[in-house]
Write a protein that holds these residues in place. Structure first.
Motif, PDB file in Angstrom:
ATOM      1  N   VAL A 107       1.953   1.321  27.637  1.00  0.00           N
ATOM      2  CA  VAL A 107       2.199  -0.107  27.450  1.00  0.00           C
ATOM      3  C   VAL A 107       1.396  -0.626  26.262  1.00  0.00           C
ATOM      4  CG1 VAL A 107       2.409  -2.299  28.665  1.00  0.00           C
ATOM      5  CG2 VAL A 107       2.318  -0.178  29.979  1.00  0.00           C
ATOM      6  N   GLY A 108       0.145  -0.184  26.160  1.00  0.00           N
ATOM      7  CA  GLY A 108      -0.695  -0.630  25.059  1.00  0.00           C
ATOM      8  C   GLY A 108      -0.182  -0.173  23.703  1.00  0.00           C
ATOM      9  N   HIS A 109       0.162   1.099  23.603  1.00  0.00           N
ATOM     10  CA  HIS A 109       0.689   1.595  22.327  1.00  0.00           C
ATOM     11  C   HIS A 109       1.977   0.869  21.932  1.00  0.00           C
ATOM     12  CE1 HIS A 109      -2.183   4.879  22.969  1.00  0.00           C
ATOM     13  NE2 HIS A 109      -2.002   5.222  21.707  1.00  0.00           N
ATOM     14  N   PHE A 167      -5.617  -0.007  10.192  1.00  0.00           N
ATOM     15  CA  PHE A 167      -6.120  -0.859  11.286  1.00  0.00           C
ATOM     16  C   PHE A 167      -6.546   0.021  12.443  1.00  0.00           C
ATOM     17  CE2 PHE A 167      -1.513  -0.682  12.132  1.00  0.00           C
ATOM     18  CZ  PHE A 167      -1.465  -0.392  13.490  1.00  0.00           C
ATOM     19  N   LEU A 168      -7.525  -0.449  13.181  1.00  0.00           N
ATOM     20  CA  LEU A 168      -8.050   0.295  14.328  1.00  0.00           C
ATOM     21  C   LEU A 168      -8.144  -0.619  15.540  1.00  0.00           C
ATOM     22  CD1 LEU A 168     -10.870   2.900  14.479  1.00  0.00           C
ATOM     23  CD2 LEU A 168     -10.982   0.931  16.016  1.00  0.00           C
ATOM     24  N   THR A 169      -7.678  -0.114  16.662  1.00  0.00           N
ATOM     25  CA  THR A 169      -7.760  -0.859  17.916  1.00  0.00           C
ATOM     26  C   THR A 169      -7.769   0.146  19.063  1.00  0.00           C
ATOM     27  OG1 THR A 169      -6.806  -2.702  19.168  1.00  0.00           O
ATOM     28  CG2 THR A 169      -5.248  -1.168  18.140  1.00  0.00           C
ATOM     29  N   ILE A 201      -2.099   7.387  14.378  1.00  0.00           N
ATOM     30  CA  ILE A 201      -3.001   8.400  14.950  1.00  0.00           C
ATOM     31  C   ILE A 201      -3.623   7.826  16.211  1.00  0.00           C
ATOM     32  CG2 ILE A 201      -4.960   9.926  14.553  1.00  0.00           C
ATOM     33  CD1 ILE A 201      -4.621   9.352  11.532  1.00  0.00           C
ATOM     34  N   SER A 202      -3.427   8.502  17.321  1.00  0.00           N
ATOM     35  CA  SER A 202      -4.052   8.064  18.568  1.00  0.00           C
ATOM     36  C   SER A 202      -5.060   9.118  19.008  1.00  0.00           C
ATOM     37  CB  SER A 202      -3.001   7.846  19.657  1.00  0.00           C
ATOM     38  OG  SER A 202      -3.613   7.346  20.835  1.00  0.00           O
ATOM     39  N   TYR A 203      -6.288   8.685  19.197  1.00  0.00           N
ATOM     40  CA  TYR A 203      -7.350   9.579  19.672  1.00  0.00           C
ATOM     41  C   TYR A 203      -7.427   9.480  21.191  1.00  0.00           C
ATOM     42  CZ  TYR A 203      -8.882  10.316  14.858  1.00  0.00           C
ATOM     43  OH  TYR A 203      -8.943  10.664  13.534  1.00  0.00           O
ATOM     44  N   SER A 204      -6.954  10.529  21.867  1.00  0.00           N
ATOM     45  CA  SER A 204      -6.763  10.473  23.321  1.00  0.00           C
ATOM     46  C   SER A 204      -7.949  10.974  24.131  1.00  0.00           C
ATOM     47  CB  SER A 204      -5.521  11.294  23.703  1.00  0.00           C
ATOM     48  OG  SER A 204      -4.389  10.924  22.957  1.00  0.00           O
ATOM     49  N   PRO A 260       0.835  -1.199   0.000  1.00  0.00           N
ATOM     50  CA  PRO A 260       0.000   0.000   0.000  1.00  0.00           C
ATOM     51  C   PRO A 260       0.869   1.248   0.000  1.00  0.00           C
ATOM     52  CG  PRO A 260       0.093  -0.951   2.198  1.00  0.00           C
ATOM     53  CD  PRO A 260       0.759  -1.938   1.274  1.00  0.00           C
ATOM     54  N   LYS A 261       0.293   2.362  -0.407  1.00  0.00           N
ATOM     55  CA  LYS A 261       1.021   3.629  -0.406  1.00  0.00           C
ATOM     56  C   LYS A 261       1.179   4.180   1.008  1.00  0.00           C
ATOM     57  CE  LYS A 261       1.616   4.114  -4.862  1.00  0.00           C
ATOM     58  NZ  LYS A 261       2.992   4.124  -5.436  1.00  0.00           N
ATOM     59  N   LEU A 262       0.234   3.828   1.868  1.00  0.00           N
ATOM     60  CA  LEU A 262       0.240   4.354   3.226  1.00  0.00           C
ATOM     61  C   LEU A 262      -0.385   3.341   4.166  1.00  0.00           C
ATOM     62  CD1 LEU A 262       0.605   6.821   5.194  1.00  0.00           C
ATOM     63  CD2 LEU A 262      -1.717   7.511   4.553  1.00  0.00           C
ATOM     64  N   VAL A 263       0.223   3.158   5.329  1.00  0.00           N
ATOM     65  CA  VAL A 263      -0.370   2.376   6.410  1.00  0.00           C
ATOM     66  C   VAL A 263      -0.785   3.357   7.501  1.00  0.00           C
ATOM     67  CG1 VAL A 263      -0.002   0.629   8.192  1.00  0.00           C
ATOM     68  CG2 VAL A 263       1.003   0.327   5.913  1.00  0.00           C
ATOM     69  N   VAL A 264      -2.029   3.243   7.950  1.00  0.00           N
ATOM     70  CA  VAL A 264      -2.551   4.115   9.001  1.00  0.00           C
ATOM     71  C   VAL A 264      -2.955   3.249  10.192  1.00  0.00           C
ATOM     72  CG1 VAL A 264      -4.267   5.847   9.642  1.00  0.00           C
ATOM     73  CG2 VAL A 264      -3.427   5.728   7.272  1.00  0.00           C
ATOM     74  N   GLY A 265      -2.293   3.444  11.317  1.00  0.00           N
ATOM     75  CA  GLY A 265      -2.630   2.728  12.540  1.00  0.00           C
ATOM     76  C   GLY A 265      -3.386   3.645  13.475  1.00  0.00           C
ATOM     77  N   ILE A 266      -4.637   3.313  13.764  1.00  0.00           N
ATOM     78  CA  ILE A 266      -5.475   4.146  14.631  1.00  0.00           C
ATOM     79  C   ILE A 266      -5.650   3.462  15.980  1.00  0.00           C
ATOM     80  CG2 ILE A 266      -7.772   5.141  14.974  1.00  0.00           C
ATOM     81  CD1 ILE A 266      -8.026   5.366  11.965  1.00  0.00           C
ATOM     82  N   VAL A 267      -5.385   4.201  17.046  1.00  0.00           N
ATOM     83  CA  VAL A 267      -5.610   3.719  18.403  1.00  0.00           C
ATOM     84  C   VAL A 267      -6.602   4.663  19.071  1.00  0.00           C
ATOM     85  CG1 VAL A 267      -4.582   3.125  20.628  1.00  0.00           C
ATOM     86  CG2 VAL A 267      -3.257   2.812  18.520  1.00  0.00           C
ATOM     87  N   VAL A 268      -7.743   4.120  19.489  1.00  0.00           N
ATOM     88  CA  VAL A 268      -8.738   4.906  20.217  1.00  0.00           C
ATOM     89  C   VAL A 268      -8.534   4.619  21.694  1.00  0.00           C
ATOM     90  CG1 VAL A 268     -11.175   5.466  20.486  1.00  0.00           C
ATOM     91  CG2 VAL A 268     -10.314   4.700  18.257  1.00  0.00           C
ATOM     92  N   ASP A 269      -8.053   5.596  22.412  1.00  0.00           N
ATOM     93  CA  ASP A 269      -7.635   5.429  23.804  1.00  0.00           C
ATOM     94  C   ASP A 269      -8.825   5.083  24.699  1.00  0.00           C
ATOM     95  OD1 ASP A 269      -6.400   5.742  26.354  1.00  0.00           O
ATOM     96  OD2 ASP A 269      -5.037   7.235  25.545  1.00  0.00           O
TER      97      ASP A 269
END
Length: 543
Positions: free
Chosen positions: A76-78, A344-346, A295-298, A24-33
């Motif tokens: 620790v999670g991140h 991915f989102l977690t 990207i982490s949504y805090s 892929p051209k870009l990988v986006v990892g999203i973490v919703v805190d």
């Protein structure tokens, strides 16, 4: 004919190889805190079709994903998501922890060797140096001969820094107070790029702190949460009741000025705004190599801590979080191109329901007496061994012994450890105890002690571990709000969704550990796994 046959075979092989190495051209990892898995189900009727529902229906949804260690904290999670391993290997054993070599509490990303970018204070003196292993972003850089960009973005510094590891081009986080801007560290360069300074001066932050926080839909439609005015929720300073609407323009001056954004949904909005600016400013996904964006949504975490799982505020925050996901997907489709990015989102952990609320429903729950426990432990060792000084520190549900004092008294650490293991389990609201020596010499393949073992780092961790009863929080949360950190399912069960380039469409109810994300994305990219990886590839996710 033979020549033609071999030529066709050679072309087929080349085509196959090209297909195998396509990325892929870009990988986006999203973490919703602090996002619990059940929020996806509980608030589903309030979600639109273009956010959470889109990545679930068009991507691959793991419904039984869990953290496989204790403690379940943000740093620790991140670290575990992006390294594919647990604290026993990656070395981030908390947000803060007691350093038994420095004899003081330390913060996971503090690093005084560097200076702040974008602010005069020490808020930017940070780096990932305490992370002992590589991340997916590091391995992608190595695989591409240091080409491609990797950038981390979050409200929290630790959530921006740790996911993108040691080779990142940049990590940016939000500095509140009187600043109201995204900042960074000289670890990443000498100055903020012009697109960052332009963003910081565009007036959005100022406009957001001048908006009242009210429910997006009429509050009477928020039937998935308890009554708005209740005794279990915290309040902003200056509020009489924890109810909507929250008058942010009036409250900001007594609640940290721009820092108030962290604790309302607009903190997530400014995060998306900045992520979009980064994608454009850095031309992510525009070159022949693969870029990486974390990207982490805090703000979901700040809201959750204050108001709890069952509040109108948390329901409204996730309704609005769904809009942020939809907005980001639409932007990626336009800027990078549909099917040209993988996402991915977690979540970095989940969270407990408020114990006082559970107790009202006759569900066993409690608050742990931290001060009483500290006094109890010191009394135990004083009566048995003649010195309270044997206890050097108690924090993060760990007891650190004073090794110097052990030598003075000619005591074996193993003897003191096992004595404490046998005795402190009797303290109210403690469920299990285990010693460091046991964790080093016994393998636990299931249960809570196996989670402690994966969270135990021989060099960094304490000497005795204790596990509170289920639904038990520190006494610091006794009046309102909630927290996390345990190995119970309410803290470990989180979303895990893959979407986009190279991802199958489907779902699974099989158990998956959070450490599976890094090797799965690495396999998709056909790069080496992070060098501490202990996770396994989820084969059914990948095309």
């Amino acid at each position: 004919m033979k020549k033609l046959f071999f030529l066709l075979m050679a072309l087929s092989t080349l085509a196959s190889f090209a297909q195998k190495t396509e990325r892929p051209k870009l990988v986006v990892g999203i973490v919703v805190d602090q996002m619990r898995y059940d929020y996806l189900v509980r608030f589903a009727d309030k979600f639109g079709d273009d956010g959470f529902k889109k990545i679930i229906s068009k991507g691959f949804h793991l419904e039984n994903a869990h953290y496989n260690y204790i403690p379940t904290y943000t740093a620790v999670g991140h670290s575990s998501i992006f390294t594919g391993t647990t604290p026993s290997n990656h070395g981030i054993i908390g947000n803060n922890w007691y350093d038994k070599f420095l004899k003081k509490s330390i913060y996971c990303v503090d690093d005084s060797r560097y200076t702040s970018l974008g602010v005069a204070s020490k808020a930017g003196q940070k780096s990932p140096y305490r992370l002992h292993v590589t991340t997916i972003a590091d391995q992608l850089k190595l695989a591409q001969n240091n080409k491609g960009k990797s950038i981390g973005i979050a409200i929290k510094d630790r959530s921006a820094i740790l996911p993108v590891g040691h080779t990142a081009n940049a990590a940016y986080w939000f500095e509140g107070g009187k600043e109201g801007k995204f900042i960074s560290s000289s670890f990443y360069g000498e100055a903020l790029p012009s697109w960052v300074t332009n963003f910081n001066s565009n007036g959005k932050v100022a406009s957001y702190v001048n908006q009242v926080w009210n429910t997006y839909y009429p509050i009477e439609n928020y039937t998935e949460s308890m009554v708005d005015d209740n005794m279990y929720e915290g309040k902003f300073k200056g509020e009489e009741k924890p109810v909507f609407p929250h008058d942010i323009p009036t409250l900001k001056n007594t609640n940290g000025n721009y820092s108030i954004l962290k604790g309302i949904p607009l903190g997530n909005t400014i995060t998306t705004d900045f992520a979009e600016a980064a994608i454009v400013g850095e031309n992510l996904g525009k070159y022949s190599v693969t870029d990486f964006l974390s990207i982490s949504y805090s703000s979901t975490d700040y809201v959750g801590h204050k108001y709890g799982v069952d509040s109108k505020e948390i329901e409204d925050t996730y309704i609005r979080m769904d809009f942020e996901i939809a907005r980001l997907l639409k932007f990626l489709d336009k800027q990078v191109g549909k099917k040209k990015y993988t996402l991915f989102l977690t979540a970095d952990h989940a969270v407990a329901q408020t114990p006082n609320y559970l107790k009202e429903l006759h569900i066993p729950a409690a608050y742990f007496d931290d001060k009483g426990f500290n006094a109890f432990v010191k009394q135990l060792v004083n009566e048995k061994f003649g010195s309270k000084e044997l206890i050097e520190n108690i924090s993060n549900y760990q007891i650190f012994l004073n090794k110097k004092k052990l030598k003075e008294l000619k005591l074996s650490s193993r003897v003191v450890e096992e004595f404490l293991v046998d005795e402190v389990v009797a303290f109210e609201n403690i469920y299990k105890t285990v010693s460091a020596h046991t964790l080093q010499n016994t393998y636990f393949d299931a249960g809570l002690l196996s989670l402690v073992q994966r969270g135990y780092n021989q060099k960094l961790s304490g000497d005795v571990f204790f596990i509170p009863n289920p639904a038990t929080l520190s006494s610091g949360y006794k009046h309102t709000g909630t927290s996390h950190g345990t190995g119970y399912s309410y803290d470990t069960h989180v979303p895990m969704i893959f979407y986009g380039f190279g991802i199958n469409q489907g779902s699974s109810k099989k158990y998956q550990a959070i450490t599976a994300i890094a090797p799965t994305i690495s396999s998709l990219l056909q790069i080496e796994f992070p060098n501490g990886n202990t996770g396994t590839v989820i084969e059914e996710v990948l095309k």
